[in-house]
Write an enzyme that holds these catalytic residues in place. Sequence first.
Site, PDB file in Angstrom:
ATOM      1  N   SER A 141       0.867  -1.174   0.000  1.00 59.62           N
ATOM      2  CA  SER A 141       0.000   0.000   0.000  1.00 59.62           C
ATOM      3  C   SER A 141       0.904   1.224   0.000  1.00 59.62           C
ATOM      4  CB  SER A 141      -0.866   0.007   1.257  1.00 59.62           C
ATOM      5  OG  SER A 141      -1.632  -1.170   1.301  1.00 59.62           O
TER       6      SER A 141
ATOM      7  N   CYS B 248      -7.284  -0.670   7.274  1.00 61.59           N
ATOM      8  CA  CYS B 248      -6.175  -1.245   6.507  1.00 61.59           C
ATOM      9  C   CYS B 248      -5.291  -2.099   7.402  1.00 61.59           C
ATOM     10  CB  CYS B 248      -5.340  -0.131   5.874  1.00 61.59           C
ATOM     11  SG  CYS B 248      -3.947  -0.797   4.942  1.00 61.59           S
TER      12      CYS B 248
ATOM     13  N   ASP C 160      -8.625  -2.078   2.917  1.00 60.61           N
ATOM     14  CA  ASP C 160      -7.415  -2.425   2.171  1.00 60.61           C
ATOM     15  C   ASP C 160      -6.691  -3.412   3.085  1.00 60.61           C
ATOM     16  OD1 ASP C 160      -5.188  -2.460   0.515  1.00 60.61           O
ATOM     17  OD2 ASP C 160      -4.378  -0.572   1.260  1.00 60.61           O
TER      18      ASP C 160
ATOM     19  N   TRP D  53      -4.871  -7.427   3.909  1.00 63.58           N
ATOM     20  CA  TRP D  53      -4.131  -8.524   3.311  1.00 63.58           C
ATOM     21  C   TRP D  53      -3.773  -9.572   4.334  1.00 63.58           C
ATOM     22  CZ3 TRP D  53      -2.143  -3.484   3.679  1.00 63.58           C
ATOM     23  CH2 TRP D  53      -1.135  -3.287   4.620  1.00 63.58           C
TER      24      TRP D  53
HETATM   25  P1  FAD Z   1       6.948 -14.219   1.471  1.00 64.49           P
HETATM   26  O1  FAD Z   1       8.194 -14.871   1.082  1.00 64.49           O
HETATM   27  O2  FAD Z   1       5.922 -13.996   0.444  1.00 64.49           O
HETATM   28  O3  FAD Z   1       6.295 -14.988   2.679  1.00 64.49           O
HETATM   29  C1  FAD Z   1       5.048 -14.553   3.206  1.00 64.49           C
HETATM   30  C2  FAD Z   1       4.681 -15.359   4.420  1.00 64.49           C
HETATM   31  O4  FAD Z   1       4.450 -16.688   4.044  1.00 64.49           O
HETATM   32  C3  FAD Z   1       5.761 -15.424   5.483  1.00 64.49           C
HETATM   33  O5  FAD Z   1       5.660 -14.396   6.403  1.00 64.49           O
HETATM   34  C4  FAD Z   1       5.510 -16.737   6.118  1.00 64.49           C
HETATM   35  O6  FAD Z   1       4.525 -16.606   7.103  1.00 64.49           O
HETATM   36  C5  FAD Z   1       4.940 -17.575   5.016  1.00 64.49           C
HETATM   37  N1  FAD Z   1       5.949 -18.461   4.376  1.00 64.49           N
HETATM   38  C6  FAD Z   1       6.242 -18.506   3.059  1.00 64.49           C
HETATM   39  N2  FAD Z   1       7.159 -19.464   2.821  1.00 64.49           N
HETATM   40  C7  FAD Z   1       7.457 -20.010   3.994  1.00 64.49           C
HETATM   41  C8  FAD Z   1       8.341 -21.059   4.384  1.00 64.49           C
HETATM   42  N3  FAD Z   1       9.102 -21.766   3.519  1.00 64.49           N
HETATM   43  N4  FAD Z   1       8.416 -21.356   5.708  1.00 64.49           N
HETATM   44  C9  FAD Z   1       7.646 -20.686   6.597  1.00 64.49           C
HETATM   45  N5  FAD Z   1       6.784 -19.710   6.279  1.00 64.49           N
HETATM   46  C10 FAD Z   1       6.687 -19.373   4.992  1.00 64.49           C
HETATM   47  N6  FAD Z   1       3.059  -5.555   3.607  1.00 64.49           N
HETATM   48  C11 FAD Z   1       3.668  -4.531   4.243  1.00 64.49           C
HETATM   49  O7  FAD Z   1       4.636  -4.741   4.986  1.00 64.49           O
HETATM   50  N7  FAD Z   1       3.256  -3.218   4.064  1.00 64.49           N
HETATM   51  C12 FAD Z   1       2.209  -2.920   3.256  1.00 64.49           C
HETATM   52  O8  FAD Z   1       1.864  -1.751   3.122  1.00 64.49           O
HETATM   53  C13 FAD Z   1       1.543  -3.982   2.560  1.00 64.49           C
HETATM   54  N8  FAD Z   1       0.499  -3.735   1.741  1.00 64.49           N
HETATM   55  C14 FAD Z   1      -0.119  -4.763   1.091  1.00 64.49           C
HETATM   56  C15 FAD Z   1      -1.183  -4.493   0.238  1.00 64.49           C
HETATM   57  C16 FAD Z   1      -1.803  -5.510  -0.450  1.00 64.49           C
HETATM   58  C17 FAD Z   1      -2.956  -5.221  -1.376  1.00 64.49           C
HETATM   59  C18 FAD Z   1      -1.358  -6.845  -0.275  1.00 64.49           C
HETATM   60  C19 FAD Z   1      -2.009  -7.989  -1.004  1.00 64.49           C
HETATM   61  C20 FAD Z   1      -0.307  -7.118   0.575  1.00 64.49           C
HETATM   62  C21 FAD Z   1       0.335  -6.082   1.268  1.00 64.49           C
HETATM   63  N9  FAD Z   1       1.417  -6.351   2.099  1.00 64.49           N
HETATM   64  C22 FAD Z   1       2.022  -5.312   2.761  1.00 64.49           C
HETATM   65  C23 FAD Z   1       1.994  -7.721   2.245  1.00 64.49           C
HETATM   66  C24 FAD Z   1       3.127  -7.889   1.208  1.00 64.49           C
HETATM   67  O9  FAD Z   1       2.584  -7.933  -0.095  1.00 64.49           O
HETATM   68  C25 FAD Z   1       3.929  -9.188   1.396  1.00 64.49           C
HETATM   69  O10 FAD Z   1       3.048 -10.264   1.459  1.00 64.49           O
HETATM   70  C26 FAD Z   1       4.789  -9.200   2.608  1.00 64.49           C
HETATM   71  O11 FAD Z   1       5.665  -8.094   2.585  1.00 64.49           O
HETATM   72  C27 FAD Z   1       5.625 -10.471   2.703  1.00 64.49           C
HETATM   73  O12 FAD Z   1       6.343 -10.635   1.521  1.00 64.49           O
HETATM   74  P2  FAD Z   1       7.683 -11.488   1.470  1.00 64.49           P
HETATM   75  O13 FAD Z   1       7.984 -11.755   0.036  1.00 64.49           O
HETATM   76  O14 FAD Z   1       8.735 -10.845   2.279  1.00 64.49           O
HETATM   77  O15 FAD Z   1       7.260 -12.821   2.190  1.00 64.49           O
END
Ligand code: FAD
Length: 688
Positions: A448, A641, A686, A688
């Site tokens: 966001s 949000c 908003d 997630w």
């Molecule tokens: P990923 O690698 O995608 O992992 C996500 C989660 O999956 C982990 O925390 C864990 O719990 C789990 N996971 C995945 N694989 C494993 C594994 N092998 N072992 C254990 N657990 C696992 N985030 C923000 O910080 N700020 C925002 O403003 C924000 N806005 C968003 C708005 C929208 C519309 C949406 C859909 C999401 C938003 N998010 C926001 C969330 C963001 O998109 C990400 O999902 C988040 O930052 C995590 O991404 P990542 O790639 O670091 O984690």
Amino acid sequence: ADLDTLDIIVLGVILLGTIAYFTKGTLWGVVKDPYASSFAANVGTKPGRTRNFIEKMDETNKNCIVFYGSQTGTAEDYASRLAKEGKSRFGLNTMVADLEDYDYDNLDEFPADKIIMFVLATYGEGEPTDNAVEFYEHIRGDDVSFTNGSSLENLKYVAFGLGNNTYEHYNSVVRHVDETLTKLGGTRIGVAGEGDDGAGTMEEDFLAWKEPMWAALAESMGLEEREAIYEPTFAIVERDTLTAESEEVYLGEPNKNYLQGTPKGPYNAQNPYTAAVAESRELFNSKDRSCIHMEIDISGSNLTYQTGDHIAVWPSNAGNQVDLFLKALDLTDKRNDVISIKALEPTAKVPFPTPTTYDAIVRYHMEICAPVSRQMVSTLAPFSPTEKIKTEMTRLGSDKDYFHEKTGHSFYNIAQFLTVISEGATWDKIPFSAFVEGLNKLQPRYYSISSSSLVQPKKVAITAVVETQALPSQKAPFRGVATHFIAALADKQNNGAKSDEFDLSYQIGGPRARHTGTHLPVHIRHSNFKLPSDPSRPVIMVGPGTGVAPFRAFVQERAKQAQDGADVGKTLLFFGSRNAKEDYLYESEWAEYKKVLGDKFELVTAFSRDSAKKVYVQHRLKEKGEEVHELLQKKALFYVCGDAARMAREVNTTLAQIISEYRKVTPAKADEVVKSMRAANQYQEDVW
Ligand code: FAD
């Protein structure tokens, strides 16, 4: 026939490869040549791009089409898994199709002896995914009609939905599509499945749904199940004459313009803009948790955004995970070898540009860090290094409880899983195509936007918590893919103060190290989460944790409007976090906005760990019930949000309680009021 040079090389290599492959192993039993036949059919026939899917199926001799409506790639992944399974277990001639690629006015001409499968995600507030909008609107239109009228009595279909039960409109897209198709005369085979991301059971819901569905479909179409044989959809062709230095080799560039060093807009979900990072800083004051504020410069592009929109960040995988993956497959020595990938079917799309290297595929295009799926284990079982491992893999793949008992708490990703299971033996028998087909494409992550487009139209801010999760049975914690990439960029920008903390070795400069500064590939996704066009309307915002991101943008914007002389209405923000010392986001900025907005701005905080009793935003909302009620009487907009699982629901419930108490209406009536606020966009989420 227009065989180009590559086709000829490919054909030759495939034939040789196939012979070598089939004489080496006895896994397939039948010595049939799946490459040669389907590939030969492909060569020279380059079908024109039609939007008529029935014609396309006829042209390519298919009797099963699997449509997907996908936003984050999971529905697309399930669609290709269904297509593969239909083919290998039941001999169906399947194709996977993006809903966006076809028209639906001839749905009534779909032959009765064929089948359509729909895999449909529900997004946001019960909406279809971007690529499903046209289809959804077409079939649900008030005066829907097809080529010969409005009856779909010939149509047979199956349906599976991907949803999240914490949202109000759980799986509403698949429910509506199913209801509509049935109403129009179509016949559903099996039940309409529903996967629940909210309960964390998506994968198991999918697996549990598809077995009875296959049985029903086999009965309906008179299909006979056979022993599943792995048939690759893609051929991997080694390109010995090329090296990683050759200029036509993709090393992670998303498309040809990037490869040639001249990226061009329009920038969108297919074509990211590689933006310079203008600034980044740590927002937490904590030794073990991190939240990054990053400002992304979009001034060199034609990208625009509006306050309340989302930005998608395209991550790449950490070097240590890439290394582990290549090692598990015995590909370390070949990591820079150049390969091409050719679709063996005219309807299959190679998911990334080639020629490329194993290293680039794994680093830039595959979701290698996600927990391994049980179906993948099942697919890989026949390629186990020993019979003993094969027995174990087969059991893990087919026995849900055993799989969870063995892997449930470890969350192994694919490479960790293979390493642990094989106890040191290498997996050199798995065709690489199984990963190209079976692993998700590395997905962009959404954030966001936390800046106002009125204040900084060409600089987009994000507020991202770095995801780290300790795993009981593993030494290293799980590290979020995108947020650690963002953290590494922020660290580089701030002179690498943290670089020793986690040695993840990203390719910070991107493919071919083209960037010397810090750059991040992004695109913008427009949203409906918007401030009122009349700034004098009051707003109430509830945003704990990073849920505060869009509200920083909202308050920034209202302060600017006030500075420019507008009459700005009451701006009431509820923010919550663990404690005031460590994770009070933007604490000093709020004071600045207060100076400009005065009494118009009120910040109410809830720190859950600062007192004996845990206080959350919904408690503060309740305490402020009277003021909230009065603002709603003045047509205030209400925004939520952040965490979809609990907080958003609790806030909804609390607001209904406030309305019931102060308007003196029954709880049932208050629920109705909240529902109609949502319908009228007065209540916006908003989450997630
Ligand atoms: P990923 O690698 O995608 O992992 C996500 C989660 O999956 C982990 O925390 C864990 O719990 C789990 N996971 C995945 N694989 C494993 C594994 N092998 N072992 C254990 N657990 C696992 N985030 C923000 O910080 N700020 C925002 O403003 C924000 N806005 C968003 C708005 C929208 C519309 C949406 C859909 C999401 C938003 N998010 C926001 C969330 C963001 O998109 C990400 O999902 C988040 O930052 C995590 O991404 P990542 O790639 O670091 O984690």
